[in-house]
Design a protein around this motif. Structure first.
Motif, PDB file in Angstrom:
ATOM      1  N   PHE A   1       0.421  -1.802  -0.182  1.00 27.94           N
ATOM      2  CA  PHE A   1      -0.306   0.092  -0.290  1.00 27.94           C
ATOM      3  C   PHE A   1       0.975   1.101  -0.232  1.00 27.94           C
ATOM      4  N   LEU A   2       2.026   0.950   1.002  1.00 24.60           N
ATOM      5  CA  LEU A   2       2.699   2.109   0.447  1.00 24.60           C
ATOM      6  C   LEU A   2       3.871   1.960  -1.057  1.00 24.60           C
ATOM      7  N   GLN A   3       4.353   3.684  -1.038  1.00 28.64           N
ATOM      8  CA  GLN A   3       5.259   3.500  -2.421  1.00 28.64           C
ATOM      9  C   GLN A   3       6.645   4.335  -2.583  1.00 28.64           C
ATOM     10  N   ALA A   4       7.220   4.169  -3.012  1.00 27.62           N
ATOM     11  CA  ALA A   4       8.870   4.562  -3.028  1.00 27.62           C
ATOM     12  C   ALA A   4       8.149   6.459  -2.719  1.00 27.62           C
ATOM     13  N   GLY A   5       8.629   7.384  -2.301  1.00 29.25           N
ATOM     14  CA  GLY A   5       8.670   8.790  -1.385  1.00 29.25           C
ATOM     15  C   GLY A   5       7.397   8.888  -0.686  1.00 29.25           C
ATOM     16  N   ASP A   6       6.962   7.604  -0.267  1.00 28.16           N
ATOM     17  CA  ASP A   6       5.888   8.353   0.650  1.00 28.16           C
ATOM     18  C   ASP A   6       6.858   8.506   2.098  1.00 28.16           C
ATOM     19  N   VAL A   7       6.770   9.202   3.166  1.00 27.13           N
ATOM     20  CA  VAL A   7       7.323   9.617   4.707  1.00 27.13           C
ATOM     21  C   VAL A   7       6.998   9.101   5.966  1.00 27.13           C
ATOM     22  N   LEU A   8       6.785   8.045   6.353  1.00 26.60           N
ATOM     23  CA  LEU A   8       6.146   8.117   7.628  1.00 26.60           C
ATOM     24  C   LEU A   8       6.857   8.361   9.052  1.00 26.60           C
ATOM     25  N   THR A 151       8.850  -4.720  12.299  1.00 28.12           N
ATOM     26  CA  THR A 151      10.301  -5.337  12.755  1.00 28.12           C
ATOM     27  C   THR A 151      11.739  -4.799  12.178  1.00 28.12           C
ATOM     28  N   PRO A 152      12.792  -5.425  12.443  1.00 30.03           N
ATOM     29  CA  PRO A 152      13.554  -4.914  11.529  1.00 30.03           C
ATOM     30  C   PRO A 152      13.783  -5.670  10.007  1.00 30.03           C
ATOM     31  N   GLU A 153      13.469  -6.180   9.642  1.00 26.73           N
ATOM     32  CA  GLU A 153      13.370  -7.282   8.881  1.00 26.73           C
ATOM     33  C   GLU A 153      12.431  -6.232   7.618  1.00 26.73           C
ATOM     34  N   LEU A 154      11.306  -5.675   8.138  1.00 23.12           N
ATOM     35  CA  LEU A 154      10.012  -4.814   7.568  1.00 23.12           C
ATOM     36  C   LEU A 154      10.419  -3.565   7.295  1.00 23.12           C
ATOM     37  N   ILE A 155      11.645  -3.127   8.348  1.00 23.77           N
ATOM     38  CA  ILE A 155      12.027  -1.356   7.963  1.00 23.77           C
ATOM     39  C   ILE A 155      12.548  -1.923   7.122  1.00 23.77           C
ATOM     40  N   THR A 156      13.661  -3.220   6.777  1.00 21.73           N
ATOM     41  CA  THR A 156      14.407  -2.858   6.090  1.00 21.73           C
ATOM     42  C   THR A 156      13.955  -3.196   4.448  1.00 21.73           C
ATOM     43  N   ARG A 157      12.709  -4.313   4.232  1.00 23.74           N
ATOM     44  CA  ARG A 157      12.270  -4.092   2.980  1.00 23.74           C
ATOM     45  C   ARG A 157      11.674  -2.432   2.508  1.00 23.74           C
ATOM     46  N   ARG A 158      11.246  -1.845   3.344  1.00 26.78           N
ATOM     47  CA  ARG A 158      10.261  -0.500   3.348  1.00 26.78           C
ATOM     48  C   ARG A 158      11.343   0.551   2.576  1.00 26.78           C
ATOM     49  N   VAL A 159      12.522   0.271   3.291  1.00 31.10           N
ATOM     50  CA  VAL A 159      13.490   1.105   2.757  1.00 31.10           C
ATOM     51  C   VAL A 159      14.167   0.993   1.947  1.00 31.10           C
ATOM     52  N   ALA A 160      14.146   0.117   1.154  1.00 29.35           N
ATOM     53  CA  ALA A 160      14.715  -0.933   0.458  1.00 29.35           C
ATOM     54  C   ALA A 160      13.696  -0.403  -1.441  1.00 29.35           C
ATOM     55  N   ASP A 161      11.840  -1.067  -0.855  1.00 27.86           N
ATOM     56  CA  ASP A 161      10.677   0.213  -1.437  1.00 27.86           C
ATOM     57  C   ASP A 161      11.622   1.526  -1.791  1.00 27.86           C
ATOM     58  N   GLY A 162      11.822   2.182  -0.683  1.00 36.43           N
ATOM     59  CA  GLY A 162      12.405   4.003  -0.767  1.00 36.43           C
ATOM     60  C   GLY A 162      11.148   4.113  -0.246  1.00 36.43           C
ATOM     61  N   VAL A 163      10.685   3.922   0.543  1.00 38.80           N
ATOM     62  CA  VAL A 163       9.689   4.715   2.219  1.00 38.80           C
ATOM     63  C   VAL A 163      10.956   5.241   2.860  1.00 38.80           C
ATOM     64  N   PHE A 293      -2.244  -4.302  22.155  1.00 36.88           N
ATOM     65  CA  PHE A 293      -1.356  -4.995  21.326  1.00 36.88           C
ATOM     66  C   PHE A 293      -2.318  -5.336  20.850  1.00 36.88           C
ATOM     67  N   GLY A 294      -3.611  -4.978  20.133  1.00 33.77           N
ATOM     68  CA  GLY A 294      -4.766  -5.184  19.251  1.00 33.77           C
ATOM     69  C   GLY A 294      -4.476  -5.251  17.985  1.00 33.77           C
ATOM     70  N   ASP A 295      -4.837  -5.073  16.950  1.00 38.08           N
ATOM     71  CA  ASP A 295      -5.010  -5.230  15.352  1.00 38.08           C
ATOM     72  C   ASP A 295      -4.399  -3.189  14.984  1.00 38.08           C
ATOM     73  N   LEU A 296      -4.492  -3.527  14.088  1.00 36.76           N
ATOM     74  CA  LEU A 296      -3.793  -2.175  13.089  1.00 36.76           C
ATOM     75  C   LEU A 296      -4.785  -2.456  12.225  1.00 36.76           C
ATOM     76  N   HIS A 297      -5.297  -1.155  11.973  1.00 38.35           N
ATOM     77  CA  HIS A 297      -5.662  -0.125  10.213  1.00 38.35           C
ATOM     78  C   HIS A 297      -4.759   0.398   9.707  1.00 38.35           C
ATOM     79  N   LEU A 298      -4.650   0.960   8.418  1.00 37.68           N
ATOM     80  CA  LEU A 298      -4.548   1.425   8.307  1.00 37.68           C
ATOM     81  C   LEU A 298      -5.243   2.975   7.292  1.00 37.68           C
ATOM     82  N   ILE A 299      -5.012   3.976   7.704  1.00 38.51           N
ATOM     83  CA  ILE A 299      -5.901   4.852   6.588  1.00 38.51           C
ATOM     84  C   ILE A 299      -5.735   6.061   6.146  1.00 38.51           C
ATOM     85  N   LEU A 300      -5.645   5.707   3.927  1.00 38.43           N
ATOM     86  CA  LEU A 300      -5.005   6.173   3.201  1.00 38.43           C
ATOM     87  C   LEU A 300      -5.675   6.846   2.362  1.00 38.43           C
ATOM     88  N   PRO A 301      -5.802   7.931   2.457  1.00 36.86           N
ATOM     89  CA  PRO A 301      -6.663   8.960   0.660  1.00 36.86           C
ATOM     90  C   PRO A 301      -6.614   8.279  -0.755  1.00 36.86           C
TER      91      PRO A 301
END
Length: 301
Positions: A1-8, A151-163, A293-301
């Motif tokens: 759901f995230l794209q290169a250039g998005d900033v978290l 997780t460290p793995e998720l963050i690494t993948r996110r950085v590799a995708d340009g986020v 410790f519950g579930d998360l949801h992502l709200i995007l335009p």
């Protein structure tokens, strides 16, 4: 759901062992929850009554009384805490207190404290369960929990995708659901590099997505109505509602909040009530989990 250039935008505040065993002069056992470290080395604290599973609010505190803490430390209740000091408070939940610990705060809490735990958490989990992997500075009473699943793995993948990631600090206090209270003062710090990064992203038409309502409150505190971000630090009393609007955030990753929580007003300012009615109906239908410790949801335009 995230794209290169998005900033978290991430809140890098770490979670303290903010709960302490406390004893009144008459021998009554309580829990003392540290909430907010104030100027002059004072604290906003909450008194809790231990229960079979966790704890419940205790409203029998007396101004001037001293509570004994582990290791020979103590806490003196000075006055009830209120956002409006002109209104007297009966049976207060929160107090301004002076702590006498005999050692540095983090050293003392590491030895004697434990994470704040509520009844929906089944077991007494260790403090490591309450930390995000990107925490850099201890200071929150309760976990900035939207970042819990990273997780460290998720963050690494996110950085590799340009986020990209943009860090800031909001030191969270204890939950304020019991009395329909508005959010009270919390400490905020927005670094100059984060302000530059976010302003450049907005100028380029890229999305700014907050990880958690704490990141939204911090970012909106240091932003203009046009969405420009300035560096700074201090205390925020900002309450985000649909009438105020959200100016510096395009999307949000967040947990599921109680109907009386002020966080829902923030979500409504971002997504609108009709959207929240759909998403929360789905969450109830699918039995998603609430709270930290519950579930998360992502709200995007």
């Amino acid at each position: 759901f995230l794209q290169a250039g998005d900033v978290l935008v991430i809140n890098t505040s770490g979670t303290l062992n903010a709960a302490l065993a406390a004893t009144r002069a008459d021998g009554t056992s309580l829990e003392l929850h540290l909430s907010t470290h104030l100027p002059a080395d004072l604290w906003v604290v909450e008194l809790r009554q231990p229960t079979e599973r966790a704890s419940a609010p205790f409203r029998g505190g007396i101004a001037g009384e001293t509570l004994q803490l582990p290791g020979g430390a103590s806490a003196q209740l000075l006055a009830p805490y209120s956002l409006d000091r002109t209104i007297p408070i009966e049976a207060p939940r929160l107090w301004i207190a002076a702590l006498r610990l005999g050692s540095c705060l983090n050293c003392y809490l590491e030895e004697y404290g434990f994470p704040i735990r509520y009844g929906y958490v089944r077991d007494a989990w260790p403090s490591s369960f309450y930390q995000t992997v990107y925490a850099t500075e201890m200071g929150s009473a309760e976990m900035p929990s939207a970042g819990r699943a990273f997780t460290p793995e998720l963050i690494t993948r996110r950085v590799a995708d340009g986020v990209q990631s943009a860090p800031l600090i909001l030191q969270t206090g204890v939950a304020s659901l019991e009395d329909h209270e508005p959010p009270y003062e919390e400490f905020v710090r927005g670094p100059p590099t984060t302000a530059q990064q976010l302003n450049a992203a907005r100028a380029a038409g890229r999305r700014v997505i907050a990880v958690g309502t704490t990141a939204v409150r911090a970012l909106e505190t240091v932003s203009t109505d046009a969405g420009q971000v300035a560096p700074g630090e201090g205390w925020t009393r900002l309450v985000i509602t649909p009438a105020r609007g959200i100016h510096a955030v395009d999307g949000l990753l967040t947990g599921l909040h109680e109907p009386r929580a002020t966080h829902l007003a923030m979500l409504e300012a971002l997504a609108g009530r009709s959207h929240l009615q759909l998403t929360y109906a789905a969450a109830l239908r699918e039995r998603y989990l609430w709270h930290e410790f519950g579930d998360l949801h992502l709200i995007l335009p």
